[in-house]
Design a protein around this motif. Sequence first.
Motif, PDB file in Angstrom:
ATOM      1  N   GLU A 175       4.209 -14.052   3.629  1.00 33.79           N
ATOM      2  CA  GLU A 175       3.065 -13.998   4.658  1.00 33.79           C
ATOM      3  C   GLU A 175       3.478 -14.635   6.185  1.00 33.79           C
ATOM      4  N   VAL A 191       4.237 -16.315  -0.679  1.00 33.30           N
ATOM      5  CA  VAL A 191       3.125 -16.457  -1.097  1.00 33.30           C
ATOM      6  C   VAL A 191       3.105 -15.547  -2.559  1.00 33.30           C
ATOM      7  N   ALA A 192       4.117 -14.877  -2.971  1.00 31.45           N
ATOM      8  CA  ALA A 192       4.039 -14.298  -4.277  1.00 31.45           C
ATOM      9  C   ALA A 192       5.300 -13.538  -4.523  1.00 31.45           C
ATOM     10  N   TYR A 221       0.491  -2.846  -6.851  1.00 31.61           N
ATOM     11  CA  TYR A 221      -0.073  -4.009  -6.945  1.00 31.61           C
ATOM     12  C   TYR A 221      -1.460  -3.753  -6.463  1.00 31.61           C
ATOM     13  N   ASN A 224      -5.920  -7.956  -4.076  1.00 31.53           N
ATOM     14  CA  ASN A 224      -6.576  -8.997  -4.819  1.00 31.53           C
ATOM     15  C   ASN A 224      -6.673 -10.305  -3.920  1.00 31.53           C
ATOM     16  N   LYS A 227      -3.384 -12.385  -3.749  1.00 29.49           N
ATOM     17  CA  LYS A 227      -3.024 -12.727  -4.978  1.00 29.49           C
ATOM     18  C   LYS A 227      -2.492 -11.629  -5.913  1.00 29.49           C
ATOM     19  N   LYS A 229      -1.960  -8.585  -8.351  1.00 31.71           N
ATOM     20  CA  LYS A 229      -2.064  -8.473  -9.460  1.00 31.71           C
ATOM     21  C   LYS A 229      -1.392  -7.180  -9.826  1.00 31.71           C
TER      22      LYS A 229
END
Length: 325
Positions: A175, A191-192, A221, A224, A227, A229
């Motif tokens: 990010e 971040v993921a 994805y 979210n 975040k 998912k």
Amino acid sequence: MRRSPSLLAGAVLVVALAAPAVADSADDQFTIKDPRITESSGLAASHAHPGIYWTHNDSDDGAYLYAVDSKTGETVATITMTGVGAPRDVEAISIGPDDNLYVGDIGDNLGGKWDHVWIYKLPEPKVLKDQTIRATQYVVKYADGPRNAEALMVHPKTGRVYIVDKNEDGGHLYEGPAQLSASGTNVFKSVATVDLWATDAAFSPDGKELAVRGYFGGIAYDWNGGKLKRQGRLNVPLQGQGESLTYSPDGSKLMYGSEGADSSVQPEDAPGASGSGAKSPSGGGSSADGGGNDSGMSGGFKVGAIAVAAAFAVVISFRRLLRRS
């Protein structure tokens, strides 16, 4: 991106194996006919001009962007960027909610050769003609060190810029700052995790979905709020060297592009669209193919995919042997 001899040989093998297994063409499939475009590495659907897709070569071409008409496959405008120096490895393009084009000079074949990369921003032209446009150049670094990347996305609601790095064992979503700075360094933070060797990614027009593709698979994805998912696997068409991805303007299709002369851009139903299996949760699978089960695949596609995956495994083995030598 520059390819090693082993990778080039593998790509030829992949094309040969993949040819009989390519899905039937759709009405909005098109072929990029411009002989200058031999390494189309990014794809973005125009906001201002219906039916136009922006693309670029990834290296050894210069600071050029091409507007391709999906009805004919012909280039209808060439943009020359100024104010950006000499691009090194341009791998991605995206359009933000500000109707600016964001170009990612983010490739790094050695995965750490350069301590910084660049993003270029310029307004999407209102008139399609050959022209020169001054771009703003942003210096980018990663909080956890240099890396190779081929996927850059601008969120269609917030305007925030994201990058997915390219890693054989799966990568990460990075990010950027809320606002990019042209005067300082823009630090992108992980971040993921992304369970894919990613070659491109794109946000849906409503910003609720993130699609990530690799050479032979992809993952859908749910955004979210950042975040991620996982929703399931994408129906990625078999292509010689699948490098690019964008949503169609209405969000109903994912448009998949490939490198090479006369490369085709192939549509598949986007997650949630009629006939798409991407919304079904997947069960396991490897990061190399995007994971998930094979529901929704035809028998011929399965056979072709297995053959291509085997060829790709050989290529990876060669690359790893070269690293050790």
